[in-house]
Design a protein around this motif. Structure first.
Motif, mmCIF file in Angstrom:
data_model
loop_
_atom_site.group_PDB
_atom_site.id
_atom_site.type_symbol
_atom_site.label_atom_id
_atom_site.label_comp_id
_atom_site.label_asym_id
_atom_site.label_seq_id
_atom_site.Cartn_x
_atom_site.Cartn_y
_atom_site.Cartn_z
ATOM 1 N N ARG A 323 0.832 -1.201 0.000
ATOM 2 C CA ARG A 323 0.000 0.000 0.000
ATOM 3 C C ARG A 323 0.868 1.253 0.000
ATOM 4 N NH1 ARG A 323 -4.756 1.810 2.675
ATOM 5 N NH2 ARG A 323 -4.837 4.087 2.442
ATOM 6 N N VAL A 324 1.951 1.244 0.785
ATOM 7 C CA VAL A 324 2.851 2.404 0.816
ATOM 8 C C VAL A 324 3.475 2.614 -0.557
ATOM 9 C CG1 VAL A 324 4.989 3.323 1.789
ATOM 10 C CG2 VAL A 324 3.322 2.222 3.290
ATOM 11 N N ARG A 325 3.897 1.532 -1.200
ATOM 12 C CA ARG A 325 4.488 1.643 -2.538
ATOM 13 C C ARG A 325 3.485 2.199 -3.548
ATOM 14 N NH1 ARG A 325 8.842 -1.058 -4.310
ATOM 15 N NH2 ARG A 325 7.772 -1.836 -6.157
ATOM 16 N N ALA A 326 2.248 1.769 -3.429
ATOM 17 C CA ALA A 326 1.223 2.257 -4.350
ATOM 18 C C ALA A 326 0.988 3.753 -4.171
ATOM 19 C CB ALA A 326 -0.078 1.482 -4.134
ATOM 20 N N GLU A 327 0.984 4.212 -2.921
ATOM 21 C CA GLU A 327 0.792 5.638 -2.655
ATOM 22 C C GLU A 327 1.992 6.451 -3.150
ATOM 23 O OE1 GLU A 327 -1.854 7.156 -1.548
ATOM 24 O OE2 GLU A 327 -2.998 5.306 -1.282
ATOM 25 N N LEU A 328 3.188 5.910 -2.975
ATOM 26 C CA LEU A 328 4.392 6.631 -3.394
ATOM 27 C C LEU A 328 4.499 6.714 -4.911
ATOM 28 C CD1 LEU A 328 6.963 5.208 -0.841
ATOM 29 C CD2 LEU A 328 6.215 7.589 -1.011
ATOM 30 N N ARG A 329 4.041 5.699 -5.589
ATOM 31 C CA ARG A 329 4.109 5.686 -7.050
ATOM 32 C C ARG A 329 3.454 6.934 -7.651
ATOM 33 N NH1 ARG A 329 4.836 1.706 -10.950
ATOM 34 N NH2 ARG A 329 5.042 0.141 -9.301
ATOM 35 N N CYS A 330 2.388 7.390 -7.024
ATOM 36 C CA CYS A 330 1.667 8.568 -7.526
ATOM 37 C C CYS A 330 2.392 9.872 -7.190
ATOM 38 C CB CYS A 330 0.258 8.613 -6.928
ATOM 39 S SG CYS A 330 -0.738 7.152 -7.266
ATOM 40 N N GLN A 331 3.353 9.820 -6.237
ATOM 41 C CA GLN A 331 4.015 11.043 -5.794
ATOM 42 C C GLN A 331 5.401 11.245 -6.410
ATOM 43 O OE1 GLN A 331 3.661 11.896 -1.488
ATOM 44 N NE2 GLN A 331 2.329 10.096 -1.320
ATOM 45 N N LEU A 332 5.993 10.153 -6.928
ATOM 46 C CA LEU A 332 7.325 10.251 -7.524
ATOM 47 C C LEU A 332 7.277 10.886 -8.909
ATOM 48 C CD1 LEU A 332 8.852 6.738 -6.734
ATOM 49 C CD2 LEU A 332 9.264 8.874 -5.502
ATOM 50 N N ALA A 333 8.384 11.489 -9.299
ATOM 51 C CA ALA A 333 8.536 11.912 -10.697
ATOM 52 C C ALA A 333 8.477 10.658 -11.577
ATOM 53 C CB ALA A 333 9.864 12.626 -10.886
ATOM 54 N N PRO A 334 7.806 10.708 -12.728
ATOM 55 C CA PRO A 334 7.619 9.505 -13.556
ATOM 56 C C PRO A 334 8.912 8.755 -13.853
ATOM 57 C CG PRO A 334 6.262 11.297 -14.365
ATOM 58 C CD PRO A 334 7.138 11.894 -13.298
ATOM 59 N N GLU A 335 9.999 9.488 -14.124
ATOM 60 C CA GLU A 335 11.250 8.812 -14.470
ATOM 61 C C GLU A 335 11.902 8.110 -13.284
ATOM 62 O OE1 GLU A 335 12.295 13.319 -14.316
ATOM 63 O OE2 GLU A 335 10.534 12.039 -14.656
ATOM 64 N N ASP A 336 11.448 8.418 -12.064
ATOM 65 C CA ASP A 336 12.033 7.790 -10.879
ATOM 66 C C ASP A 336 11.291 6.528 -10.440
ATOM 67 O OD1 ASP A 336 14.046 9.651 -10.680
ATOM 68 O OD2 ASP A 336 12.958 10.959 -9.281
ATOM 69 N N VAL A 337 10.117 6.295 -10.989
ATOM 70 C CA VAL A 337 9.350 5.114 -10.585
ATOM 71 C C VAL A 337 10.122 3.844 -10.923
ATOM 72 C CG1 VAL A 337 7.255 3.776 -10.972
ATOM 73 C CG2 VAL A 337 7.122 6.269 -10.734
ATOM 74 N N GLY A 338 10.523 3.698 -12.189
ATOM 75 C CA GLY A 338 11.278 2.521 -12.585
ATOM 76 C C GLY A 338 12.673 2.483 -11.991
ATOM 77 N N ARG A 339 13.231 3.660 -11.772
ATOM 78 C CA ARG A 339 14.610 3.735 -11.274
ATOM 79 C C ARG A 339 14.735 3.298 -9.822
ATOM 80 N NH1 ARG A 339 18.291 9.282 -11.197
ATOM 81 N NH2 ARG A 339 20.160 8.347 -10.259
ATOM 82 N N PHE A 340 13.776 3.708 -8.981
ATOM 83 C CA PHE A 340 13.937 3.488 -7.550
ATOM 84 C C PHE A 340 12.937 2.514 -6.931
ATOM 85 C CE2 PHE A 340 15.670 7.882 -8.128
ATOM 86 C CZ PHE A 340 16.993 7.549 -7.879
ATOM 87 N N MET A 341 11.953 2.081 -7.694
ATOM 88 C CA MET A 341 11.003 1.147 -7.124
ATOM 89 C C MET A 341 11.333 -0.314 -7.435
ATOM 90 S SD MET A 341 7.133 2.548 -6.993
ATOM 91 C CE MET A 341 6.638 3.423 -5.508
ATOM 92 N N VAL A 342 12.455 -0.543 -8.075
ATOM 93 C CA VAL A 342 12.865 -1.915 -8.380
ATOM 94 C C VAL A 342 13.216 -2.619 -7.087
ATOM 95 C CG1 VAL A 342 14.568 -3.345 -9.569
ATOM 96 C CG2 VAL A 342 13.734 -1.230 -10.626
ATOM 97 N N LEU A 343 12.563 -3.733 -6.830
ATOM 98 C CA LEU A 343 12.814 -4.483 -5.596
ATOM 99 C C LEU A 343 14.166 -5.166 -5.662
ATOM 100 C CD1 LEU A 343 9.322 -6.124 -5.000
ATOM 101 C CD2 LEU A 343 10.290 -4.152 -3.821
ATOM 102 N N ARG A 344 14.863 -5.127 -4.549
ATOM 103 C CA ARG A 344 16.161 -5.778 -4.463
ATOM 104 C C ARG A 344 15.961 -7.285 -4.295
ATOM 105 N NH1 ARG A 344 20.306 -2.114 -3.238
ATOM 106 N NH2 ARG A 344 21.561 -3.822 -2.408
ATOM 107 N N PRO A 345 16.826 -8.104 -4.839
ATOM 108 C CA PRO A 345 16.722 -9.562 -4.683
ATOM 109 C C PRO A 345 16.956 -9.987 -3.255
ATOM 110 C CG PRO A 345 18.801 -8.979 -5.764
ATOM 111 C CD PRO A 345 17.992 -7.712 -5.671
#
Length: 345
Positions: A323-345
């Motif tokens: 839920r936190v990730r979903a809320e943050l997705r709407c607040q990040l700059a579009p180019e940062d979503v793919g850059r920083f939301m990638v889950l670490r292994p």
């Protein structure tokens, strides 16, 4: 101390309470003492300033029970105002007392360039060096109990099993387990530490009046997670920032430790976008506004990340990381979503 400075210190002592109300406004009077977090005017109760002459010493003398620092009201003026020159301290003091200016050639105490109270930074470095890595300790348990599972790049955090805690100057020291966080400047040099005393099993913070205390030089510095490049996030508390790291594991972040320190956190060279991790209270609002103004003046894009509740750790514990990730997705700059939301292994 030179005669002029010694006389000025005595004059300041006669107006000790007025000095404290002006320069240590985050504190309050408690009997014959002024009580505040530290000499840099942080909220709290570990520092005591004597307001009247007594058998224990003259008015204006102070001791920080958390750090062991001590000094007089000239120290208070220097640290609370961030002054580096002794002549500037004297000028500020005489202006407050409405006295004629003292010669700029007046000597610092003991004839040195600057000699106020003991520098707490070396003690902070020794404490951090004497602490142990987090994995397998009750610090890990404490953070996991708060929903924080992203413990990568947390070399700035350590565990000390017997970290000294003194409730006030008149009570004995207690050795208690604590999470110790390194406060560093932009070069990575440790300037201070923050301590969170913990329950013996790591279930929560210790049952103390002030389970969190900082020592050292904090102004502009922070507890850092990840190496900042062109984008970073900055917020107040360690747990708040680590909660955000659980949702945004690749985004470099810094915990400034308080709203006042967040407002003046230093910007790394090359920073072009700053995410301001706000707490939803009046102090958080003021810090946010100040930081936005500073970022704009430095041509840095400022974007505010707002929690649904009081802070992001409350959100993480109440709603879960998805839920936190979903809320943050709407607040990040579009180019940062793919850059920083990638889950670490």
């Amino acid at each position: 101390m030179s005669d002029a400075a010694h006389d000025l210190a005595r004059r300041l002592g006669r107006q000790a309470e007025a000095i404290c109300r002006h320069y240590l406004s985050a504190g309050r009077r408690q009997g014959h003492y002024w009580q505040v977090g530290d000499v840099r005017n942080a909220p709290g109760r570990s520092m005591f300033v004597r307001l009247r002459d007594s058998a224990h010493g003259p008015a204006g003398k102070w001791t920080d029970a958390a750090t062991g620092e001590h000094g007089d009201l000239l120290d208070v003026i220097r640290e609370s105002q961030g002054l580096s020159s002794f002549a500037d301290v004297l000028a500020e003091a005489q202006a407050f007392l409405r006295l004629p200016p003292i010669s700029r050639d007046a000597e610092a105490p003991h004839g040195g360039k600057q000699c106020f109270s003991r520098d707490p930074a070396p003690s902070a470095r020794r404490l951090f060096a004497a602490s142990e890595p987090v994995p397998g300790t009750i610090v890990e348990t404490y953070l996991q109990n708060r929903g924080i599972t992203a413990l990568h790049e947390t070399g700035s955090l350590r565990f000390h099993p017997r970290c000294y805690y003194r409730p006030d100057p008149h009570e004995p020291i207690q050795p208690l387990p604590a999470m110790v966080a390194a406060v560093t400047d932009l070069r990575g040099r440790i300037t201070g530490v923050h301590r969170t005393w913990l329950a013996p099993n790591g279930s929560d913070k210790a049952a103390l009046t002030t389970p969190r205390r900082a020592m050292g030089h904090l102004l502009g510095h922070a507890v850092r997670f990840g190496g900042a490049d062109d984008v970073m996030a900055a917020g107040e508390g360690i747990e708040t920032i680590l909660s955000l790291r659980t949702a945004l594991p690749s985004l470099p972040m810094a915990a400034a430790l308080s709203a006042a320190h967040l407002a003046v956190v230093a910007f790394p060279p090359g920073l072009r976008r700053l995410y301001i991790v706000r707490d939803t209270d009046s102090a958080g609002d003021k810090a946010q506004d100040s930081l936005i103004a500073r970022a704009n003046a430095a041509t840095i894009e400022a974007i505010v990340l707002s929690p649904a509740l009081g802070d992001f750790n409350e959100d993480l514990r109440a709603f879960g990381v998805d839920r936190v990730r979903a809320e943050l997705r709407c607040q990040l700059a579009p180019e940062d979503v793919g850059r920083f939301m990638v889950l670490r292994p």
